[in-house]
Design a protein around this motif. Structure first.
Motif, PDB file in Angstrom:
ATOM      1  N   UNK A  41       2.842   7.669   6.044  1.00 30.05           N
ATOM      2  CA  UNK A  41       3.091   7.445   4.636  1.00 30.05           C
ATOM      3  C   UNK A  41       1.922   7.953   3.848  1.00 30.05           C
ATOM      4  N   UNK A  42       0.730   8.246   4.551  1.00 29.78           N
ATOM      5  CA  UNK A  42      -0.494   8.649   3.607  1.00 29.78           C
ATOM      6  C   UNK A  42      -0.580  10.127   3.569  1.00 29.78           C
ATOM      7  N   UNK A  43       0.349  10.718   4.273  1.00 25.77           N
ATOM      8  CA  UNK A  43       0.264  12.109   4.368  1.00 25.77           C
ATOM      9  C   UNK A  43       0.221  13.102   2.862  1.00 25.77           C
ATOM     10  N   UNK A  44       1.612  12.783   2.460  1.00 27.44           N
ATOM     11  CA  UNK A  44       1.824  13.563   1.117  1.00 27.44           C
ATOM     12  C   UNK A  44       0.549  13.101   0.083  1.00 27.44           C
ATOM     13  N   UNK A  71      -5.349   4.457   1.437  1.00 24.37           N
ATOM     14  CA  UNK A  71      -4.730   5.106   2.624  1.00 24.37           C
ATOM     15  C   UNK A  71      -5.361   4.647   3.985  1.00 24.37           C
ATOM     16  N   UNK A  72      -6.856   4.542   3.768  1.00 27.10           N
ATOM     17  CA  UNK A  72      -7.813   4.242   4.925  1.00 27.10           C
ATOM     18  C   UNK A  72      -6.788   3.237   5.911  1.00 27.10           C
ATOM     19  N   UNK A 126       0.846  -1.268   0.134  1.00 26.12           N
ATOM     20  CA  UNK A 126       0.055   0.093   0.044  1.00 26.12           C
ATOM     21  C   UNK A 126       0.991   1.296   0.078  1.00 26.12           C
ATOM     22  N   UNK A 127       1.902   1.184   0.755  1.00 25.88           N
ATOM     23  CA  UNK A 127       2.868   2.269   0.930  1.00 25.88           C
ATOM     24  C   UNK A 127       3.382   2.694  -0.556  1.00 25.88           C
ATOM     25  N   UNK A 128       3.686   1.471  -1.357  1.00 23.25           N
ATOM     26  CA  UNK A 128       4.460   1.682  -2.538  1.00 23.25           C
ATOM     27  C   UNK A 128       3.457   2.212  -3.592  1.00 23.25           C
ATOM     28  N   UNK A 129       2.255   1.810  -3.237  1.00 23.46           N
ATOM     29  CA  UNK A 129       0.884   2.090  -4.438  1.00 23.46           C
ATOM     30  C   UNK A 129       0.925   3.758  -4.184  1.00 23.46           C
ATOM     31  N   UNK A 130       1.007   4.294  -2.891  1.00 24.71           N
ATOM     32  CA  UNK A 130       0.475   5.545  -2.533  1.00 24.71           C
ATOM     33  C   UNK A 130       1.768   6.390  -3.111  1.00 24.71           C
TER      34      UNK A 130
END
Length: 792
Positions: A444-447, A433-434, A399-403
């Motif tokens: 990791x979801x902030x930006x 991000x949820x 998920x982090x890579x996807x974001x």
């Protein structure tokens, strides 16, 4: 005359600076400075200015002040002066009425039904302007003002066209369409835009047949007058509206078949059929493969394994064909055709003149591919089956890579500025991000969320205001945790400006007469206002908080960020002591008030007193949570009991019932911890110590307890069971499945020791029966609801 020329020159300068403010940071300040200097000049002798200067000066000043968005009070002042002093019904009178309508259309804090009322007030002003334009002497020469009038009204009503409020605007849009059709304006795009908005509003009002007629008018207009710059969006709208009507859908298909081959509307029609479920899922793979084979044969061959990755090429694809292939890749990914999606992405990456929209869609697909690919069940290092923890860690990393990939794609969206593509990307970011919006993964979801929020604001995505408010709230939470309080306050203010109200009739929670209705119409309003109040107290270092609720809030917030456990405990203890003694002051009415004013004051007092009661519950629960974190279990129980003192109704105060359910669970957990501190098992009827085997091995004598201690342990066991039962009841009443799971897990984990024994029925604590009964009923309901969702 000289003064008039000077003022006109200054107004031209101010307008220039405003229009070019994006190119220089100082331009807006210069424009505002010029406006202020003009105001000083005109206000120095208002009567003389009105008598010597032409109406044009005052009208232009009001228009430019409105354009700045920061001088509305000045605009309001000069609109009123102009309407009072000048009587002639010329073009400047129409323009000042349009300025007045824009002022009335700036809703400020008004939302929901109140905003619609204000919108209709602005429409009344617009009608006055139209009446002046319709005068026989004015009609031939004021056609441009009629066009401007429709533009102004559109700016006012646009935020409410698409969402649940669109049905209230049908009459206004019908009149605007009639006006623009009567003038037979040459701006085809504008006419199509108004007709499309009318179709959406009619559909929202439950008048779908009339909406379809409006869309048919759009189609006829495009054929008669020539192309429309958003013709493809019109095709998509017509398909969506007619998806249940085979005959009407046949007309859309006919138009797609007869359109220019370069537009690729034939393939678009097939893609829309797949998206709307008109093609059976079992046939999607065949239809999709056939479609892609017609657009780019090498992609289909790659998907079938006939050629290698290196042989895939997209050099022959036109830009429109690239868009269709990119959209097909999104559908392929949705249905799990990974190879086909990969082939589409490869072809798009190797196209000669790449389409930006196709490229962005392709980036979306690439970002999602790793999430969709099948994952190995065996850990390569340990050669064992992956544990749940390992699976969660893997999912989080993906998920982090996807974001990160989506964040890069959103930079390109700034250039494309296509609302539909931006919305798809923002939803993709939000949905992924949820699961990360907790603890250490929130950063990791902030930006990506920040990029999504900025783009949604850029395209004015009013129909997605609820998601925008949620994103701003999550951004603020991260900024608070990082101590960027000013940024957090800015995000909270942005979220509070957004209107995502549901109509009063659709509010399912009855609410109390003293409650603020907006809390029920907008789900995030209560949380945002509470955060705003807390931040306001923290940021305003020069203001001493008032005695009472403000100081309680500030003390609890300070305790949350306090690193010294002793100081934190002291703060919480002091606040809890004062909170227990808190009483809302009695109402004191002034003697000179009439009965109506007294009644109004009583209503205000009732609302304020009820709000204070609610804050006591929320603050007591927060104190209990913080005390539990610091292992101060007696304080936890004391604070949680304070939160449970008042009774609330589930249909009117679900937030407070949720707080009380958490408080009950905290009492149960704290009581359990107090037992465990004395090495006493929670789950046995008799007094059984924890780790008795270890004590025997150490040749230690078992502890001896007094009768008073034994009685206290019995009471603590009962407190665990009673409060678990109460927490399960309250969580069930407010339908919070996560809390029910937590309650059930706590009870099960602490009684698992006794269940492992063969004769557990004789040894189990008898007072736990009610707790297990309530947990079983609550868990059964959760499972039933999840099953229904899964079936749906």
């Amino acid at each position: 005359m000289e003064e008039e020329l000077v003022l006109k020159r200054l107004l031209d300068e101010a307008l220039y600076y405003l229009k070019n403010s994006e190119f220089s940071e100082g331009y807006k300040e210069k424009a505002l400075s010029i406006l202020d200097s003009i105001d000083n000049s005109l206000s120095s002798n208002t009567r003389q200015s009105l008598s010597t200067l032409p109406m044009e000066i005052f009208v232009r000043f009001a228009e430019i002040a409105l354009e700045s968005n920061l001088r509305d009070e000045l605009a309001k002042k000069y609109v009123a002066l102009t309407l009072q002093h000048f009587e002639c019904r010329n073009q400047f009178y129409v323009r000042v009425l349009l300025a007045q309508a824009l002022l009335e259309g700036r809703f400020g804090d008004l939302k929901g039904e109140k905003a619609i009322e204000q919108l209709k007030k602005a429409w009344d002003t617009i009608k006055k302007a139209l009446d002046v334009c319709a005068l026989p002497a004015n009609k031939p020469k004021y056609q441009f003002l009629v066009y401007n009038t429709t533009i102004v009204m559109w700016r006012i009503l646009r935020p409410y066209v698409k969402n649940v409020w669109g049905g209230n605007l049908t009459e206004i849009l019908e009149k605007l369409v009639a006006i623009i059709e009567e003038s037979d304006d040459v701006d085809v795009d504008w006419r199509c835009n108004l007709l499309a908005a009318q179709a959406l509003a009619l559909a929202e009002a439950g008048k779908k047949p009339e909406g379809l007629k409006a869309l048919d008018k759009v189609s006829d207009l495009v054929k008669k007058k020539g192309g429309c710059s958003f013709e493809e969006k019109i095709i998509r709208m017509r398909f969506y509206f007619n998806r249940d009507n085979a005959g009407a859908l046949g007309n859309v298909k006919k138009d797609c078949d007869t359109a220019e081959a370069a537009k690729e509307y034939k393939s678009l029609f097939v893609l829309l059929q797949m998206k709307c479920g008109l093609i059976q899922e079992a046939n999607i793979d065949k239809e999709l493969l056939a479609l892609i084979r017609g657009l780019c044969p090498c992609v289909a061959d790659y998907a079938e394994g006939k050629i290698t990755e290196a042989e895939v090429t997209g050099q022959a694809l036109s830009q429109m064909a690239q868009d269709r292939v990119a959209e097909a890749s999104r559908i392929a990914l949705k249905y799990g055709f990974i190879k086909l999606c990969e082939g589409c992405c490869l072809a798009l990456g190797r196209a000669k003149q790449s389409s930006l929209r196709g490229k962005i869609w392709s980036e979306y697909s690439k970002a999602e591919l790793n999430m969709k690919r099948p994952r190995e069940e065996i850990n390569k290092k340990t050669k064992m089956k992956k544990t749940t923890v390992e699976k969660i860690a893997e999912d989080t990393a993906l998920r982090i890579d996807l974001l990160k990939q989506m964040e890069r794609a959103m930079v390109a969206n700034n250039r494309l500025n296509d609302a539909d593509v931006i919305l798809e990307g923002c939803y993709l970011i939000w949905n992924n991000a949820i699961p990360l919006l907790k603890g250490s993964t929130r950063k990791h979801a902030y930006k990506p969320l920040l990029a999504a929020a900025n783009l949604l604001a850029k395209i004015q995505a009013n129909n997605e205001n609820e998601m925008r408010a949620a994103i701003h709230l999550e951004l603020a939470k991260h900024e608070i945790s990082e101590d960027f309080l000013s940024k957090a306050e800015h995000n909270i203010k942005k979220a509070l400006l957004l209107d995502y109200s549901i109509p009063k009739a659709a509010v399912k929670i009855a609410g109390h007469e003293d409650d603020y209705l907006g809390d029920y119409q907008r789900v995030y309003e209560r949380t945002l206002n509470r955060l705003k109040e807390q931040l306001g107290l923290k940021l305003n270092i020069y203001k001493e908080p008032e005695a009472g609720m403000e100081r309680f809030i500030l003390d609890v917030e300070n305790a949350k960020s306090c690193k010294d456990d002793q100081l934190r405990e002291l703060l919480l203890s002091r606040t809890l002591s004062e909170l227990k003694d808190f009483e809302y002051p009695d109402l004191e009415l002034a003697k000179d008030l009439v009965e109506e004013e007294k009644e109004e004051e009583r209503k205000k007092y009732g609302k304020a007193a009820r709000a204070a009661q609610k804050q006591v519950v929320q603050l007591a629960t927060e104190i209990a949570k913080q005390a539990f974190e610091t292992n101060t279990f007696e304080m936890t129980i004391e604070a949680a009991k304070l939160a449970l003192q008042t009774q609330w109704e589930a249909d009117k105060d679900p937030q407070l019932l949720l707080a009380q359910a958490e408080a009950s669970l905290l009492i149960a957990e704290s009581s359990g911890e107090l037992l465990l501190e004395n090495n006493v098992e929670i789950c046995y009827e008799d007094l059984v110590l924890v780790s008795t085997q270890e004590l025997e091995d150490a040749d230690e004598e078992p502890k001896e307890f007094t009768d008073d201690q034994k009685k206290e342990f019995h009471n603590l066991k009962q407190a665990v069971c009673d409060n678990i039962a109460k927490a399960a009841q309250l969580a069930q009443r407010v339908n919070q499945s996560w809390l029910i799971c937590n309650v059930c897990s706590y009870l099960w984990n602490n009684y698992l020791v006794v269940f492992r024994e063969s004769d557990f029925a004789n040894k189990i604590y008898k007072g736990a029966k009610e707790a297990f009964k309530e947990c079983y009923q609550a868990a059964t309901k959760v499972i039933a609801n999840l099953s229904l969702i899964h079936i749906s």
